[in-house]
Every structure is written in structure tokens, then in C-alpha cells.
Design a protein around this motif. Sequence first.
Motif, mmCIF file in Angstrom:
data_model
loop_
_atom_site.group_PDB
_atom_site.id
_atom_site.type_symbol
_atom_site.label_atom_id
_atom_site.label_comp_id
_atom_site.label_asym_id
_atom_site.label_seq_id
_atom_site.Cartn_x
_atom_site.Cartn_y
_atom_site.Cartn_z
ATOM 1 N N ALA A 132 -61.000 38.011 38.549
ATOM 2 C CA ALA A 132 -61.631 37.115 39.384
ATOM 3 C C ALA A 132 -61.972 35.584 38.817
ATOM 4 O O ALA A 132 -62.012 34.649 39.742
ATOM 5 C CB ALA A 132 -63.168 37.655 39.803
ATOM 6 N N THR A 144 -60.131 43.612 33.315
ATOM 7 C CA THR A 144 -61.127 43.911 34.231
ATOM 8 C C THR A 144 -61.281 43.128 35.458
ATOM 9 O O THR A 144 -60.705 41.899 35.665
ATOM 10 C CB THR A 144 -62.512 43.888 33.436
ATOM 11 O OG1 THR A 144 -62.687 42.136 33.378
ATOM 12 C CG2 THR A 144 -62.508 44.438 32.065
ATOM 13 N N ALA A 145 -62.054 43.494 36.463
ATOM 14 C CA ALA A 145 -62.276 42.930 37.794
ATOM 15 C C ALA A 145 -62.721 41.602 37.811
ATOM 16 O O ALA A 145 -62.340 40.535 38.104
ATOM 17 C CB ALA A 145 -62.906 43.566 38.952
ATOM 18 N N SER A 146 -63.767 41.535 36.680
ATOM 19 C CA SER A 146 -64.441 40.015 36.578
ATOM 20 C C SER A 146 -63.440 39.131 35.860
ATOM 21 O O SER A 146 -63.527 37.952 36.210
ATOM 22 C CB SER A 146 -65.562 40.363 35.695
ATOM 23 O OG SER A 146 -65.139 40.872 34.485
ATOM 24 N N THR A 149 -58.066 48.405 41.275
ATOM 25 C CA THR A 149 -57.627 47.961 42.629
ATOM 26 C C THR A 149 -56.512 47.117 42.260
ATOM 27 O O THR A 149 -56.182 46.280 41.165
ATOM 28 C CB THR A 149 -58.759 46.788 43.193
ATOM 29 O OG1 THR A 149 -57.892 46.333 44.547
ATOM 30 C CG2 THR A 149 -58.793 45.478 42.422
ATOM 31 N N SER A 180 -53.315 41.727 34.570
ATOM 32 C CA SER A 180 -54.178 42.701 34.933
ATOM 33 C C SER A 180 -55.467 42.566 33.666
ATOM 34 O O SER A 180 -55.395 41.688 32.947
ATOM 35 C CB SER A 180 -53.445 43.999 34.539
ATOM 36 O OG SER A 180 -53.135 44.041 32.887
ATOM 37 N N ALA A 239 -64.488 46.505 42.298
ATOM 38 C CA ALA A 239 -63.561 47.370 41.423
ATOM 39 C C ALA A 239 -64.164 47.235 39.974
ATOM 40 O O ALA A 239 -64.785 46.322 39.475
ATOM 41 C CB ALA A 239 -62.035 46.768 41.658
ATOM 42 N N ASP A 240 -63.489 48.033 39.166
ATOM 43 C CA ASP A 240 -63.822 48.212 37.731
ATOM 44 C C ASP A 240 -62.667 47.306 37.195
ATOM 45 O O ASP A 240 -62.951 46.454 36.328
ATOM 46 C CB ASP A 240 -64.099 49.514 37.036
ATOM 47 C CG ASP A 240 -65.048 50.194 37.752
ATOM 48 O OD1 ASP A 240 -66.296 49.775 37.581
ATOM 49 O OD2 ASP A 240 -64.761 50.990 38.379
ATOM 50 N N THR A 241 -61.548 47.491 37.344
ATOM 51 C CA THR A 241 -60.243 47.232 36.744
ATOM 52 C C THR A 241 -59.237 46.425 37.920
ATOM 53 O O THR A 241 -59.526 46.862 38.936
ATOM 54 C CB THR A 241 -59.436 47.888 35.980
ATOM 55 O OG1 THR A 241 -59.105 49.269 36.679
ATOM 56 C CG2 THR A 241 -60.182 48.538 34.682
ATOM 57 N N ALA A 242 -58.377 45.572 37.600
ATOM 58 C CA ALA A 242 -57.700 45.037 38.622
ATOM 59 C C ALA A 242 -56.266 44.708 38.118
ATOM 60 O O ALA A 242 -56.044 44.482 36.928
ATOM 61 C CB ALA A 242 -58.478 43.672 38.962
ATOM 62 N N LEU A 295 -62.182 42.712 44.424
ATOM 63 C CA LEU A 295 -62.547 42.443 42.970
ATOM 64 C C LEU A 295 -64.238 42.645 42.992
ATOM 65 O O LEU A 295 -64.633 43.018 41.874
ATOM 66 C CB LEU A 295 -62.228 41.115 42.558
ATOM 67 C CG LEU A 295 -60.850 40.917 42.558
ATOM 68 C CD1 LEU A 295 -60.319 39.258 42.272
ATOM 69 C CD2 LEU A 295 -60.153 41.557 41.476
ATOM 70 N N ARG A 296 -65.041 42.637 44.066
ATOM 71 C CA ARG A 296 -66.425 42.589 44.069
ATOM 72 C C ARG A 296 -66.521 43.819 43.788
ATOM 73 O O ARG A 296 -67.679 44.352 43.117
ATOM 74 C CB ARG A 296 -66.836 42.288 45.146
ATOM 75 C CG ARG A 296 -68.249 42.109 45.397
ATOM 76 C CD ARG A 296 -68.691 41.544 46.847
ATOM 77 N NE ARG A 296 -68.348 40.053 46.865
ATOM 78 C CZ ARG A 296 -67.820 39.696 48.027
ATOM 79 N NH1 ARG A 296 -67.661 40.414 49.125
ATOM 80 N NH2 ARG A 296 -67.446 38.252 48.147
#
Length: 237
Positions: free
Chosen positions: A223, A218-220, A34, A216, A202-205, A199-200
Motif C-alpha cells: 500500500a 506485506t499489505a502495508s 491478496t 510482493s 489483507a496480511d500479505t499482498a 489491502l486494508r
Amino acid sequence: MTALIEVTELRVSYGQVEAVQGVSLSVAPGTIATVIGANGAGKTTLLAAVMGLLPAKGSVRYEGRDLSRVAAEERVGLGISLVPEQRDLFATMSVMENLELGAFRRGRTEIPERLEEVYALFPRLAERRRQQAGTLSGGERQMLAMGRALMARPQLLMLDEPSLGLAPLIVRDILATVARLRDSGVSILLVEQNARAALRVADTAYVMELGQITLSGTASEIAANPKVSEIYLGGGQ
């Protein structure tokens, strides 16, 4: 893991204004990446350039292939589909007719099977198949735009602000469908202002600000970043 699509130092200008400034990102097969950011950050321009709808400098490689001389229509044939923010439906045509247009690069013999797959994913569209697209609700129009893109059986589905103008419950349903698509093997590049929802799922952001990627991970990780939490998630979570 080798990237399905890899964007390197992408630059897009409108006259003297550089809307996308050296952006690099990638999407691994079977994952959701995302791009979050405020309105005007350059996210829509980025997707249009990756789709080949805008001239750009830099590199876009899909399955290792350089797409710099590949037209947008050919990119669809390679397995890339874009659902634009405006959804761009044909209002006076039926739901089924809009869906059939999405399979224009595939043989007509494939259309019935593809329709059934889309109707299984979006049962509401099956109920509305003979209804004019212009009479659908906002959520149904988003389902139809996604369904039409899926008729081309893409490996990479790019979504531009799928939650725009939709009620929270509809957003949840749409993004749950995005997650199911990922689980079925479709890779997703999701552009969203609704950072919390994106973000909830996605895997990467990537965080995009004023034409540049500023964060950039991981999504976690994104977040949990204090700056992201404060600006995009309302702080405290």
C-alpha cells in the motif's frame, strides 16, 4: 511460518497465449493474502488453476502435498473452496438448497450445524432461506456464494472479485466478514481489482500485471509503494 498452500512457477496457457507466466505465491495459515491487479492481469485464471479447473505447469502444494494429480472435486475434499467471480448460483433454487449443495462432500448429519454457522455469519441469508437465489440482491448473492463455499468447511477459501458490482457499504461488510473468517482460522486467498479495500484487510499482498507477479510483500508495504499508490490507489495515499 509454513505455508498452507504454496504455488511455484505456475504457468497457464490458452493456446499460444500464456495468461499466467511463472507465478509463485503462498498463503500462511490463518492469514489473508491478496492478489491485486487490473482486469485481464490473469488473476481469475490463476485461481482456476490453483483450484484444478484449468491445466497448468508448475507446482501447487497444499499442506505439503503435491496437487498436480488431484482433481478439483478432490481439492474441495481436502479443504479448498473457490467462490468464483460469477458466483454460479442456482437461480431457481432456494437459498437453503444452494447452501446444502455446498456440503455435498460432507455427511447430511452435518448440514444443520453448518447451516447455523453460515446463518450466524450472514443473518440476511437466514431471513431469505426460502427465497429463490435469483431474486436476491447483488450483495445477498455474494453472501450466498460465500456461504455455500463455507458449507464445505474449508481451510483455504479463495475469493475471486467479491466486491464486483457491489456498493461500497456492501463491499465493506463483505470484507469485514472475510476478516472475521481469517480470525476464526480460515486462510484466505483474495483476488481483487479494488486494491484499496483488499489491502486494508489483507496480511500479505501480490501485484499481478500481464500474467506475472511484479511486487510482493506485506499489505502495508504494498500500500505504501509509490507505484501501487499511483496506479491502484489513485495516488497520494
